[in-house]
Design a protein around this motif. Structure first.
Motif, PDB file in Angstrom:
ATOM      1  N   SER A  75      -1.585   2.055   8.308  1.00 29.19           N
ATOM      2  CA  SER A  75      -0.454   2.460   7.488  1.00 29.19           C
ATOM      3  C   SER A  75      -0.644   3.909   7.053  1.00 29.19           C
ATOM      4  CB  SER A  75      -0.352   1.575   6.243  1.00 29.19           C
ATOM      5  OG  SER A  75       0.590   2.127   5.345  1.00 29.19           O
ATOM      6  N   SER A  76       0.378   4.700   7.234  1.00 27.54           N
ATOM      7  CA  SER A  76       0.313   6.095   6.803  1.00 27.54           C
ATOM      8  C   SER A  76       0.659   6.237   5.322  1.00 27.54           C
ATOM      9  CB  SER A  76       1.271   6.946   7.640  1.00 27.54           C
ATOM     10  OG  SER A  76       2.591   6.491   7.471  1.00 27.54           O
ATOM     11  N   GLU A  77       0.929   5.121   4.674  1.00 30.89           N
ATOM     12  CA  GLU A  77       1.318   5.146   3.268  1.00 30.89           C
ATOM     13  C   GLU A  77       0.173   4.766   2.337  1.00 30.89           C
ATOM     14  OE1 GLU A  77       4.982   3.125   2.505  1.00 30.89           O
ATOM     15  OE2 GLU A  77       5.860   3.849   4.369  1.00 30.89           O
ATOM     16  N   SER A  78      -1.053   5.034   2.747  1.00 30.14           N
ATOM     17  CA  SER A  78      -2.183   4.696   1.889  1.00 30.14           C
ATOM     18  C   SER A  78      -2.244   5.660   0.700  1.00 30.14           C
ATOM     19  CB  SER A  78      -3.490   4.748   2.679  1.00 30.14           C
ATOM     20  OG  SER A  78      -3.735   6.062   3.133  1.00 30.14           O
ATOM     21  N   VAL A  79      -2.901   5.210  -0.350  1.00 23.08           N
ATOM     22  CA  VAL A  79      -3.080   6.032  -1.544  1.00 23.08           C
ATOM     23  C   VAL A  79      -4.285   6.933  -1.322  1.00 23.08           C
ATOM     24  CG1 VAL A  79      -3.595   5.982  -4.009  1.00 23.08           C
ATOM     25  CG2 VAL A  79      -2.096   4.249  -3.017  1.00 23.08           C
ATOM     26  N   SER A  96      -2.398   7.219 -11.668  1.00 23.48           N
ATOM     27  CA  SER A  96      -1.446   6.276 -12.254  1.00 23.48           C
ATOM     28  C   SER A  96      -0.105   6.340 -11.529  1.00 23.48           C
ATOM     29  CB  SER A  96      -1.269   6.588 -13.736  1.00 23.48           C
ATOM     30  OG  SER A  96      -0.335   5.727 -14.304  1.00 23.48           O
ATOM     31  N   ARG A  97       0.375   7.535 -11.265  1.00 23.07           N
ATOM     32  CA  ARG A  97       1.645   7.715 -10.568  1.00 23.07           C
ATOM     33  C   ARG A  97       1.574   7.168  -9.138  1.00 23.07           C
ATOM     34  NH1 ARG A  97       1.827  12.907 -10.742  1.00 23.07           N
ATOM     35  NH2 ARG A  97       1.339  13.321  -8.581  1.00 23.07           N
ATOM     36  N   LEU A  99      -0.615   4.977  -7.813  1.00 21.14           N
ATOM     37  CA  LEU A  99      -0.865   3.536  -7.747  1.00 21.14           C
ATOM     38  C   LEU A  99       0.379   2.742  -8.115  1.00 21.14           C
ATOM     39  CD1 LEU A  99      -4.469   3.312  -9.184  1.00 21.14           C
ATOM     40  CD2 LEU A  99      -3.756   3.022  -6.807  1.00 21.14           C
ATOM     41  N   SER A 100       1.133   3.197  -9.091  1.00 19.28           N
ATOM     42  CA  SER A 100       2.347   2.457  -9.440  1.00 19.28           C
ATOM     43  C   SER A 100       3.378   2.564  -8.325  1.00 19.28           C
ATOM     44  CB  SER A 100       2.923   2.938 -10.769  1.00 19.28           C
ATOM     45  OG  SER A 100       3.363   4.264 -10.673  1.00 19.28           O
ATOM     46  N   ALA A 101       3.413   3.679  -7.626  1.00 24.51           N
ATOM     47  CA  ALA A 101       4.350   3.842  -6.505  1.00 24.51           C
ATOM     48  C   ALA A 101       3.951   2.976  -5.317  1.00 24.51           C
ATOM     49  CB  ALA A 101       4.419   5.307  -6.079  1.00 24.51           C
ATOM     50  N   SER A 102       2.651   2.764  -5.130  1.00 25.74           N
ATOM     51  CA  SER A 102       2.198   1.995  -3.967  1.00 25.74           C
ATOM     52  C   SER A 102       2.321   0.494  -4.178  1.00 25.74           C
ATOM     53  CB  SER A 102       0.756   2.331  -3.616  1.00 25.74           C
ATOM     54  OG  SER A 102      -0.137   1.695  -4.513  1.00 25.74           O
ATOM     55  N   ASN A 103       2.259   0.053  -5.451  1.00 29.95           N
ATOM     56  CA  ASN A 103       2.364  -1.366  -5.780  1.00 29.95           C
ATOM     57  C   ASN A 103       1.316  -2.200  -5.038  1.00 29.95           C
ATOM     58  OD1 ASN A 103       3.462  -3.458  -7.228  1.00 29.95           O
ATOM     59  ND2 ASN A 103       4.972  -3.963  -5.666  1.00 29.95           N
TER      60      ASN A 103
END
Length: 120
Positions: A75-79, A96-97, A99-103
């Motif tokens: 996944s290219s959407e990793s944190v 915080s920003r 991690l909350s966006a990644s859920n």
């Protein structure tokens, strides 16, 4: 004080096959501080993403060919954090920003530089 670990986790290249990636993550569970995942990089060692042991299990359940390159499934959407985001006053807000966006539950966050190379 924040600590960036440079080698206490598994790193695999995106062109590695699924079976070899699974073996690498399994070996890391015995010898590395951070277990259950591998950071995936390209042939130039630029960061692509993170592949967890859960991702590998799901690939197995879905009968993915073990000879497939692992890069197809990362996944290219990793944190991750950029190294310029790491300062004691800023990192908590940035994390915080993100991690909350990644859920998602995250136990390791890669740090990359401005050219997308893995720092740690």
């Amino acid at each position: 004080m924040l600590k960036i670990y440079k080698s206490d986790f598994a790193i695999v290249q995106a062109n590695l096959d699924v079976r070899s990636a699974l073996v690498t993550v399994n070996k890391a569970a015995k010898f590395k501080r951070f277990k259950g995942f591998a950071v995936v990089v390209d042939k130039n060692k630029k960061y692509i993403g993170v592949l967890t042991d859960g991702d590998l299990r799901r690939l197995s359940i879905n009968n993915v060919e073990v000879s497939d390159e692992i890069g197809k499934y990362v996944s290219s959407e990793s944190v991750y954090l950029r190294d310029d985001e790491i300062s004691e006053g800023v990192v908590i807000e940035v994390l915080s920003r993100k991690l909350s966006a990644s859920n998602r539950d995250v136990s390791f966050i890669p740090v990359i530089d401005e050219n997308d190379y893995l720092v740690g």
